[in-house]
Design a protein around this motif. Structure first.
Motif, PDB file in Angstrom:
ATOM      1  N   VAL A 152       0.822  -1.218   0.000  1.00 50.99           N
ATOM      2  CA  VAL A 152       0.000   0.000   0.000  1.00 50.99           C
ATOM      3  C   VAL A 152       0.858   1.273   0.000  1.00 50.99           C
ATOM      4  CG1 VAL A 152      -1.811   1.304   1.212  1.00 50.99           C
ATOM      5  CG2 VAL A 152      -1.851  -1.206   1.248  1.00 50.99           C
ATOM      6  N   PHE A 153       1.904   1.289   0.829  1.00 52.44           N
ATOM      7  CA  PHE A 153       2.597   2.564   1.056  1.00 52.44           C
ATOM      8  C   PHE A 153       3.868   2.785   0.241  1.00 52.44           C
ATOM      9  CE2 PHE A 153      -0.187   2.396   4.700  1.00 52.44           C
ATOM     10  CZ  PHE A 153      -0.575   3.720   4.828  1.00 52.44           C
ATOM     11  N   TYR A 156       3.375   3.706  -3.666  1.00 50.55           N
ATOM     12  CA  TYR A 156       2.527   4.902  -3.789  1.00 50.55           C
ATOM     13  C   TYR A 156       3.328   6.134  -3.351  1.00 50.55           C
ATOM     14  CZ  TYR A 156      -1.751   7.800  -3.413  1.00 50.55           C
ATOM     15  OH  TYR A 156      -2.712   8.763  -3.580  1.00 50.55           O
ATOM     16  N   GLN A 160       4.266   9.380  -5.383  1.00 48.77           N
ATOM     17  CA  GLN A 160       3.706  10.658  -4.944  1.00 48.77           C
ATOM     18  C   GLN A 160       4.790  11.651  -4.541  1.00 48.77           C
ATOM     19  OE1 GLN A 160       0.758  11.856  -5.055  1.00 48.77           O
ATOM     20  NE2 GLN A 160       0.707  13.502  -3.555  1.00 48.77           N
ATOM     21  N   TRP A 161       5.802  11.189  -3.824  1.00 47.89           N
ATOM     22  CA  TRP A 161       6.787  12.114  -3.249  1.00 47.89           C
ATOM     23  C   TRP A 161       8.193  11.930  -3.798  1.00 47.89           C
ATOM     24  CZ3 TRP A 161       4.372  15.718  -0.513  1.00 47.89           C
ATOM     25  CH2 TRP A 161       3.159  15.392   0.082  1.00 47.89           C
ATOM     26  N   THR A 173       2.265   9.850   6.049  1.00 51.06           N
ATOM     27  CA  THR A 173       1.654   8.521   5.880  1.00 51.06           C
ATOM     28  C   THR A 173       0.656   8.231   7.008  1.00 51.06           C
ATOM     29  OG1 THR A 173       3.672   7.632   6.838  1.00 51.06           O
ATOM     30  CG2 THR A 173       3.426   7.413   4.473  1.00 51.06           C
ATOM     31  N   ARG A 175      -1.633  10.035   7.809  1.00 46.28           N
ATOM     32  CA  ARG A 175      -2.946  10.503   7.353  1.00 46.28           C
ATOM     33  C   ARG A 175      -3.843   9.316   6.969  1.00 46.28           C
ATOM     34  NH1 ARG A 175      -3.454  15.720   4.942  1.00 46.28           N
ATOM     35  NH2 ARG A 175      -4.648  14.823   3.232  1.00 46.28           N
ATOM     36  N   TYR A 186     -12.977   6.385   4.158  1.00 50.40           N
ATOM     37  CA  TYR A 186     -11.619   6.939   4.094  1.00 50.40           C
ATOM     38  C   TYR A 186     -11.361   7.875   5.266  1.00 50.40           C
ATOM     39  CZ  TYR A 186      -7.303   7.989   1.597  1.00 50.40           C
ATOM     40  OH  TYR A 186      -5.987   8.066   1.223  1.00 50.40           O
ATOM     41  N   ASN A 283      -7.097   3.807  -5.685  1.00 49.59           N
ATOM     42  CA  ASN A 283      -5.650   4.042  -5.649  1.00 49.59           C
ATOM     43  C   ASN A 283      -4.922   2.915  -6.376  1.00 49.59           C
ATOM     44  OD1 ASN A 283      -6.234   6.195  -4.041  1.00 49.59           O
ATOM     45  ND2 ASN A 283      -5.193   5.448  -2.210  1.00 49.59           N
ATOM     46  N   TYR A 361       0.883  20.759   5.300  1.00 49.46           N
ATOM     47  CA  TYR A 361      -0.002  19.850   4.558  1.00 49.46           C
ATOM     48  C   TYR A 361      -1.408  20.008   5.129  1.00 49.46           C
ATOM     49  CZ  TYR A 361      -0.904  15.389   2.053  1.00 49.46           C
ATOM     50  OH  TYR A 361      -1.337  14.400   1.207  1.00 49.46           O
TER      51      TYR A 361
HETATM   52  N1  UDP Z   1      -0.560   6.729   0.911  1.00 51.58           N
HETATM   53  C1  UDP Z   1      -0.071   5.559   0.373  1.00 51.58           C
HETATM   54  N2  UDP Z   1      -0.924   4.691  -0.236  1.00 51.58           N
HETATM   55  C2  UDP Z   1      -2.249   4.919  -0.327  1.00 51.58           C
HETATM   56  C3  UDP Z   1      -2.774   6.105   0.213  1.00 51.58           C
HETATM   57  C4  UDP Z   1      -1.895   6.995   0.825  1.00 51.58           C
HETATM   58  O1  UDP Z   1       1.148   5.326   0.417  1.00 51.58           O
HETATM   59  O2  UDP Z   1      -2.980   4.086  -0.912  1.00 51.58           O
HETATM   60  C5  UDP Z   1       0.386   7.658   1.582  1.00 51.58           C
HETATM   61  C6  UDP Z   1       1.104   8.532   0.548  1.00 51.58           C
HETATM   62  O3  UDP Z   1       2.397   8.840   1.027  1.00 51.58           O
HETATM   63  C7  UDP Z   1       0.199   9.739   0.519  1.00 51.58           C
HETATM   64  C8  UDP Z   1      -0.143   9.900   1.989  1.00 51.58           C
HETATM   65  O4  UDP Z   1      -0.291   8.553   2.451  1.00 51.58           O
HETATM   66  O5  UDP Z   1       0.859  10.866  -0.013  1.00 51.58           O
HETATM   67  C9  UDP Z   1      -1.381  10.710   2.273  1.00 51.58           C
HETATM   68  O6  UDP Z   1      -2.476  10.220   1.519  1.00 51.58           O
HETATM   69  P1  UDP Z   1      -3.790  11.091   1.245  1.00 51.58           P
HETATM   70  O7  UDP Z   1      -4.785  10.198   0.601  1.00 51.58           O
HETATM   71  O8  UDP Z   1      -4.165  11.782   2.507  1.00 51.58           O
HETATM   72  O9  UDP Z   1      -3.239  12.150   0.186  1.00 51.58           O
HETATM   73  P2  UDP Z   1      -3.959  13.406  -0.546  1.00 51.58           P
HETATM   74  O10 UDP Z   1      -5.404  13.046  -0.744  1.00 51.58           O
HETATM   75  O11 UDP Z   1      -3.728  14.594   0.330  1.00 51.58           O
HETATM   76  O12 UDP Z   1      -3.199  13.477  -1.835  1.00 51.58           O
END
Ligand code: UDP
Length: 380
Positions: A152-153, A156, A160-161, A173, A175, A186, A283, A361
């Motif tokens: 999952v993490f 992604y 993303q980063w 993370t 969050r 969610y 996702n 953030y």
């Molecule tokens: N994240 C992840 N996998 C997922 C969802 C989230 O790794 O399926 C991590 C990732 O680093 C992401 C962060 O958790 O940037 C925050 O996710 P969020 O959905 O809050 O991001 P946003 O909607 O603000 O883009």
């Protein structure tokens, strides 16, 4: 002529402008670079009658009643609870990872064993961040932590980063924690809703006031300059306060170097069928170059035989080329931000608010809460 100048017409700037105009009856000039108000919350109805969030999906959620009540002055709500699935090993499963997800990805006997271990250690309904779960010593807990981290993490977060989960501030993370519950939503906040007619209408209502003038299509530097800790508006020394909601490094001409942000390439597609996917957001942690696909009809129902989806491709922010969406939360970047903040403190008439100016953030409710606080404490 103006008592306040506000740079940026997103939530930070618009909430403060609305408060100044209606609560203290002073005059405000808003300067906005884009050709519309609303910042990244801007939305519009397309030719299929579908409301599109131009800068990516915005789902309002808060535990703060004051913020919810304040926004309710400007909109009716559609009660909506956001659900996200993640495409993992060929299957869509519930995210945030929770006790239900165990049963979606593992055979029943293994899921039961893991569930019992988790419930033996954590209270039902608690939340645990993936980085804390990884520190577990028990073999089964270690197994599930590694599974969620890997599937999952890890990928992604790399998309993303451009970083590993442990290289970015733990709150990013956190969050999306592991839910020790059977709650597939969610967010778990008390107030979750979508403005019935979209976000742009909220901004129109907030800013439609004789005390507020808006200059669109205007880079603030064309009309408002900072020289030796004083602001100049249209070439004349400005005696009022300046509320800046843009990028702090840009305000100080990148004096200490650029603050990194993440940007996104957003690809909208109209699909010639009624529905594309089961929930608003799916996702894709491991497959493809985009992080997620959002289908707007789930958020704002529309009578259309077609549907519109949005794919998000993250990339670095480049000055003048794309849009800054996210501050990149690392220790090093925070230290650089603090240098700018110290510099900003020398200018007594300057107030910084919002995701870009504070390099935070923030979610929408955090920005609104902060803007209301700044109005009470620094403006009023
Ligand atoms: N994240 C992840 N996998 C997922 C969802 C989230 O790794 O399926 C991590 C990732 O680093 C992401 C962060 O958790 O940037 C925050 O996710 P969020 O959905 O809050 O991001 P946003 O909607 O603000 O883009």
């Amino acid at each position: 002529m103006f008592d306040y100048v506000i740079i940026g017409a997103g939530f930070a700037g618009s909430v403060i402008a609305e408060r100044i105009a209606t609560q203290v009856n002073k005059k405000v000039l808003i300067i906005e670079k884009r050709n519309h108000i609303g910042g990244n919350c801007y939305d519009y109805k397309d030719e299929n009658n579908i409301i599109i969030h131009k800068y990516g999906p915005h789902l309002f959620h808060t535990n703060n009643k004051e913020v919810f009540d304040y926004l309710s002055n400007f909109t009716d709500w559609r009660f909506y609870q956001h659900r996200v699935l993640a495409f993992i090993d060929g299957k869509n499963v519930s995210i945030p990872f929770n006790l239900n997800t165990l049963y979606e990805v593992f055979p029943k006997t293994i899921a039961e064993k893991l569930e019992n271990k988790l419930l033996g250690k954590y209270k039902y309904n608690s939340k645990i961040s993936i980085l804390s779960l990884l520190k577990e010593k028990d073999d089964d807990l270690k197994f599930i932590a590694n599974y969620v981290y890997e599937k999952v993490f890890k990928n992604y977060t790399a998309k993303q980063w451009g970083l590993k989960p442990e290289e970015i501030d733990a709150q990013v993370t956190a969050r999306v924690p592991f839910y020790i519950s059977r709650d597939n939503r969610y967010f778990t906040d008390k107030y979750q809703a979508i403005p019935k007619k979209g976000y742009t209408k909220i901004f129109e209502k907030m800013l439609n006031h004789p005390n507020i003038k808006i200059m669109l299509n205007t880079d603030f530097k064309e009309v408002c300059q900072l020289k030796d800790d004083e602001f100049y508006l249209f070439g004349q020394k400005f005696e009022g306060k300046v509320i800046f909601t843009g990028m702090i490094d840009e305000l100080f001409n990148y004096k200490f170097g650029e603050l990194p942000y993440r940007s996104l390439d957003l690809k909208l597609e109209t699909v010639d069928k009624e529905w594309f996917q089961k929930v608003a957001t799916v996702n894709y942690p491991n497959d493809y170059d985009f992080t997620r696909i959002t289908e707007f009809k789930h958020i704002h129902p529309a009578n259309s035989k077609r549907t519109v989806i949005l794919k998000e491709f993250p990339k670095p922010y480049e000055i003048g080329k794309n849009i800054p969406y996210y501050p990149v939360f690392t220790k090093e970047n925070r230290e650089l931000y603090n240098k700018y903040k110290k510099m900003a403190e020398k200018t007594k008439s300057l107030i910084l608010v919002g995701r870009l100016a504070e390099y935070r953030y923030y979610d929408m409710d955090d920005v609104i809460k902060m803007a209301l606080k700044v109005f009470e404490e620094k403006v009023k």
